[in-house]
Scaffold this active site. Structure first.
Site, PDB file in Angstrom:
ATOM      1  N   HIS A  46       0.219  -1.175   0.216  1.00  0.00           N
ATOM      2  CA  HIS A  46      -0.082  -0.265  -0.228  1.00  0.00           C
ATOM      3  C   HIS A  46       0.773   1.379   0.061  1.00  0.00           C
ATOM      4  O   HIS A  46       1.961   1.546   0.639  1.00  0.00           O
ATOM      5  CB  HIS A  46      -0.762  -0.116   1.139  1.00  0.00           C
ATOM      6  CG  HIS A  46      -0.032   0.180   2.202  1.00  0.00           C
ATOM      7  ND1 HIS A  46       0.512   1.804   3.164  1.00  0.00           N
ATOM      8  CD2 HIS A  46       0.526  -0.928   3.223  1.00  0.00           C
ATOM      9  CE1 HIS A  46       1.166   0.991   4.196  1.00  0.00           C
ATOM     10  NE2 HIS A  46       1.011  -0.636   4.229  1.00  0.00           N
ATOM     11  N   GLU A  73      -2.773  -7.486   7.367  1.00  0.00           N
ATOM     12  CA  GLU A  73      -1.569  -7.145   7.849  1.00  0.00           C
ATOM     13  C   GLU A  73      -1.884  -7.534   9.281  1.00  0.00           C
ATOM     14  O   GLU A  73      -2.366  -8.564   9.592  1.00  0.00           O
ATOM     15  CB  GLU A  73      -1.889  -5.405   8.506  1.00  0.00           C
ATOM     16  CG  GLU A  73      -0.683  -4.898   8.954  1.00  0.00           C
ATOM     17  CD  GLU A  73       0.757  -5.322   8.629  1.00  0.00           C
ATOM     18  OE1 GLU A  73       1.349  -6.019   7.719  1.00  0.00           O
ATOM     19  OE2 GLU A  73       1.453  -3.721   8.403  1.00  0.00           O
TER      20      GLU A  73
END
Length: 410
Positions: free
Chosen positions: A127, A215
């Site tokens: 990201h 994550e």
């Protein structure tokens, strides 16, 4: 040797006088064997790779030629070339025919099982810059899953999409598409939107939100001071196995990434990201996730050890690694990246050598030289060659002097 006749679906004329009767897909890999070139499809494979040309250099006049008539279901005419070689085959001839049979068998298996062509590449993208990358204090008041991109992160994502499109367009094909797998966190979804700005509607084959790509879980609403202590403890304990309180270890992430990998492989095998009527070889998979999750994905895909994983460096924001399809049908990082680029990511010379092997290997092959296959876990081989006493206790074994042993010494 086993005998296989031509397909029953093909109406054939009377056989030639000396029609060979050997198995086209079970050819002994030795000198003096007889070998078969089954059909026009295999000849096309051979012509594309140069093997058929090499074959004619070895044998200008094949021993036999047999042509079948049109099949009963009105399919186009199939041609079978059968070659009976002398017992004095050269290594060049054997290599040419071996490669041809391997390529033909793979294509024939794909046709029989209905498997689609594998995607041209799998692109891993971290990201863009997020609030948490600028200020770790954001995690104390915002759930990790709701951390957003910054303005810089959005621009990084848009630029990343343009870079990906340029990579794909270098293939110089018209029917290419992209398919996305994305973590459900806010910053990855925003990164996905930014990357998508580079593609028209018809270029995007689909998107799948995949929670297993999230994550690593560090716990809910992290206390900043406590997290600093926890991260220091992680270094002492070991980055892979240390589990954060109310959170995950990297080993936990490995387990869920393993599940995602199996799903991805199944999707690739059945071509789930393409419509049933589409059979394009120009599909590109893009995985938008987080730095640690992507490193674990690579570890799981290429079977890297814990030690090798801990030597890797994190992706930068919108950093990319490209796993590109090699001619054998496996994905290799060296198809797109240079050795220097992979060294900077943390790959060792041994890992890069394995990527070179991956470039040409076929699915199902095993690299006998790959250190994680076995020999590197043992040390007594070198000791035997060096004449070291194998009865001696290795230096990394902890020796504890017990009361009994000390009494015996006295």
């Amino acid at each position: 040797m086993a005998t296989i006749s031509p397909s029953r679906n093909i109406a054939r004329p009377s056989a030639p006088p000396r029609r060979p009767s050997w198995d086209p897909f079970n050819v002994p890999r030795k000198h003096g064997s007889r070998t078969l070139l089954p059909s026009s499809m295999e000849r096309q494979v051979a012509a594309a790779s140069g093997f058929y040309q090499g074959l004619h250099e070895c044998h200008e006049k094949p021993t036999q030629r047999w042509r079948s008539s049109q099949s009963s279901n009105n399919r186009k005419l199939e041609h079978f070339w059968r070659l009976e070689l002398d017992n004095n085959n050269t290594e060049k001839e054997i290599a040419i025919l071996d490669n041809l049979v391997c390529a033909s068998s793979a294509q024939q298996q794909q046709k029989q099982t209905g498997m689609r062509p594998r995607p041209q590449r799998i692109i891993l993208v971290r990201h863009g810059q997020s609030e948490g990358n600028i200020d770790e204090g954001a995690y104390t008041i915002i759930p990790d899953s709701k951390i957003a991109l910054t303005e810089v992160g959005w621009k990084q994502a848009v630029l990343c999409g343009k870079k990906i499109r340029k990579i794909i367009e270098n293939d110089d094909v018209d029917d290419w598409q992209v398919y996305f797998y994305v973590s459900p966190y806010r910053r990855t979804l925003q990164t996905l939107r930014g990357i998508g700005m580079a593609f028209e509607r018809e270029r995007i084959a689909g998107v799948r939100e995949e929670p297993r790509l999230r994550e690593q879980d560090f716990g809910n609403f992290q206390n900043r001071e406590r997290m600093q202590l926890q991260k220091a403890a992680r270094i002492r304990y070991g980055r892979f196995f240390y589990r954060f309180p109310n959170g995950e270890s990297v080993a936990d992430v490995y387990d869920r990434i393993t599940g995602f990998r199996e799903t991805l492989r199944a999707d690739i095998d059945v071509g789930r990201f393409q419509r049933p009527e589409v059979c394009s070889k120009s599909m590109n998979l893009i995985i938008v996730s987080h730095g640690l999750a992507l490193r674990v994905f690579l570890m799981r895909w290429y079977k890297w050890t814990v030690e090798q994983f801990e030597g890797l460096h994190n992706f930068g924001n919108t950093g990319m690694l490209v796993m590109q399809l090699g001619p054998g049908g496996r994905y290799s990082l060296t198809m797109h990246h240079t050795a220097d680029e992979l060294h900077s990511f943390g790959l060792t010379d041994t890992m890069i050598a394995d990527q070179e092997w991956q470039k040409r290997a076929q699915p199902g092959d095993l690299n006998p030289a790959w250190q994680t296959s076995g020999p590197s876990f043992f040390r007594h081989f070198d000791a035997m060659e060096q004449g070291i006493d194998l009865e001696e206790i290795p230096p990394d074994i902890i020796r504890i002097e017990t009361l009994e042993s000390s009494t015996e010494i006295m």
